[in-house]
Design a protein around this motif. Structure first.
Motif, short mmCIF file in Angstrom:
data_model
loop_
_atom_site.label_atom_id
_atom_site.label_comp_id
_atom_site.label_asym_id
_atom_site.label_seq_id
_atom_site.Cartn_x
_atom_site.Cartn_y
_atom_site.Cartn_z
N ARG A 146 -8.57 -11.44 -2.50
CA ARG A 146 -7.72 -11.44 -3.70
C ARG A 146 -6.34 -10.89 -3.39
N LEU A 147 -6.25 -9.83 -2.58
CA LEU A 147 -4.95 -9.27 -2.22
C LEU A 147 -4.11 -10.30 -1.47
N ARG A 148 -4.72 -11.03 -0.56
CA ARG A 148 -3.97 -12.04 0.20
C ARG A 148 -3.50 -13.17 -0.70
N ARG A 149 -4.35 -13.56 -1.62
CA ARG A 149 -3.99 -14.64 -2.55
C ARG A 149 -2.86 -14.20 -3.46
N ASP A 173 0.66 -7.38 6.67
CA ASP A 173 0.16 -6.53 7.75
C ASP A 173 -0.53 -5.29 7.21
N GLU A 174 0.01 -4.74 6.12
CA GLU A 174 -0.60 -3.55 5.52
C GLU A 174 -2.00 -3.87 4.99
N THR A 175 -2.13 -5.01 4.34
CA THR A 175 -3.43 -5.42 3.82
C THR A 175 -4.42 -5.64 4.94
N HIS A 292 -3.07 0.62 -5.08
CA HIS A 292 -1.62 0.54 -5.28
C HIS A 292 -1.09 -0.85 -4.94
N ILE A 293 -1.56 -1.43 -3.84
CA ILE A 293 -1.13 -2.79 -3.49
C ILE A 293 -1.63 -3.78 -4.53
N PHE A 294 -2.88 -3.63 -4.94
CA PHE A 294 -3.51 -4.53 -5.91
C PHE A 294 -2.67 -4.62 -7.19
N TRP A 295 -2.37 -3.46 -7.79
CA TRP A 295 -1.67 -3.48 -9.07
C TRP A 295 -0.17 -3.63 -8.90
N GLY A 296 0.35 -3.33 -7.72
CA GLY A 296 1.75 -3.63 -7.45
C GLY A 296 1.98 -5.13 -7.45
N LEU A 297 1.11 -5.87 -6.76
CA LEU A 297 1.21 -7.33 -6.74
C LEU A 297 0.98 -7.91 -8.14
#
Length: 337
Positions: A146-149, A173-175, A292-297
């Motif tokens: 999901r993060l990559r998508r 890269d972070e993901t 943080h990455i999830f909801w930032g995106l």
């Protein structure tokens, strides 16, 4: 749960109210279309075993922007009465302007409620129960895909300047780094809510029963991610004058985290060791970075597609990303025993 949108003007009329219906003052607050669906539901599920018209309605507390009602039917087999599990549904009614008719403070949990030791304990127990659900279908972790998508979606919608401001070129890269660092760790995967903010938690005041609602993001994931996300949500107050502003000083401290995890692990009758508690706490800290990455995106994408909603999505996203970069080194440098 039955989700009911505001009924169209041409909706068919519901059957007339029976004396049983009229006993509940909440009944008149359920739209006619919802009543019609409930009558059909009772007939389809239980046939002649219950009187579809003899429903009782009570409004539940804790819905942030919607109205939620508990609908029960009396009658049925031995041990199945008005409170029987097989005679009860929840109805959530979407709509704008609900606050005109009802006092929001009387219906919802507040951010402070999440810090109340009793309520926090009830949430921990309910979350463990939720994670133990045996849901059908594949039980693969969805987080990293999901993060990559979402990252690709955000890149496709952002201008070059926006992408630079949000450092989107680095997030792939972070993901991948987080995926490698966390996927090889001994951890439990369960059915996760993935959006456990205070508005998605209801407590029925008479019984102190906790109900989790709004499953748009639910999927199988490491349970530590779900708990981490819940802890991150303690930094938010979506009913303030600036609902997009986060205060990460409100992220729970060590003692508060430990109490939650201890209750979570022991709620199924187990007696977790201190090592198990520490291990889960370490994973939660690391999965807060993924949150943080999830909801930032999510904030970036929402800022491009939700033009008519009064919420500073991109500023919200900036805060989540800033917190990721601020806490990354210290968090990943800590040990998960």
């Amino acid at each position: 749960m039955v989700d009911v949108d505001p009924p169209p003007r041409e909706a068919a009329a519901a059957p007339p109210a029976t004396p049983a219906m009229k006993r509940s003052a909440s009944f008149d607050r359920v739209p006619e279309e919802a009543r019609r669906i409930l009558h059909r539901l009772a007939g389809e599920l239980w046939g002649g075993d219950v009187d579809p018209a003899a429903l009782a309605v009570s409004q539940l507390k804790g819905a942030m922007t919607n109205e939620v009602f508990r609908i029960t039917w009396p009658g049925g087999g031995e041990g199945v009465g008005e409170e029987g599990d097989h005679r009860k549904v929840l109805v959530r009614i979407y709509g704008q302007g609900v606050e005109v008719f009802f006092d929001r403070a009387d219906e919802t949990l507040s951010p402070a409620d999440l810090r109340d030791p009793e309520i926090s304990s009830l949430i921990a127990k309910k979350l463990r129960e939720f994670h133990d659900l045996d849901m059908p279908g594949p039980k693969n972790v969805s987080l990293w895909q999901r993060l990559r998508r979402w990252l690709e979606e955000a890149r496709g919608r952002c201008s070059a300047e926006e992408a630079r401001q949000f450092s989107l070129e680095k997030l792939g890269d972070e993901t991948a780094m987080l995926d490698i660092a966390l996927s090889g760790v001994d951890q439990r995967v369960g059915f996760c809510h993935n959006d456990l903010q205070y508005g998605n938690i209801m407590i029925y005041e008479e019984t102190r029963q906790v109900t989790l609602i709004d499953y748009e993001y639910a999927s199988f994931n490491p349970v530590a991610f779900d708990i981490a996300n819940h802890f991150c949500e303690m930094s938010a107050d979506y009913h303030s004058a600036t609902p997009h502003v986060l205060d990460f000083t409100k992220y729970p401290g060590t003692d508060e985290q430990r109490r939650f995890v201890q209750t979570y692990l022991s709620s199924s009758g187990e007696n977790p060791s201190d090592a198990e508690v520490v291990h889960l706490l370490g994973l939660i800290a690391k999965y807060s970075l993924a949150s943080h990455i999830f909801w930032g995106l999510w904030g970036i994408i929402s800022g491009h597609v939700n033009k008519n909603i009064d919420f500073e999505y991109k500023e919200y996203a900036r805060q989540r990303f800033d917190q990721y970069w601020k806490t990354k080194d210290q968090t990943l440098g800590s040990k998960s025993n």
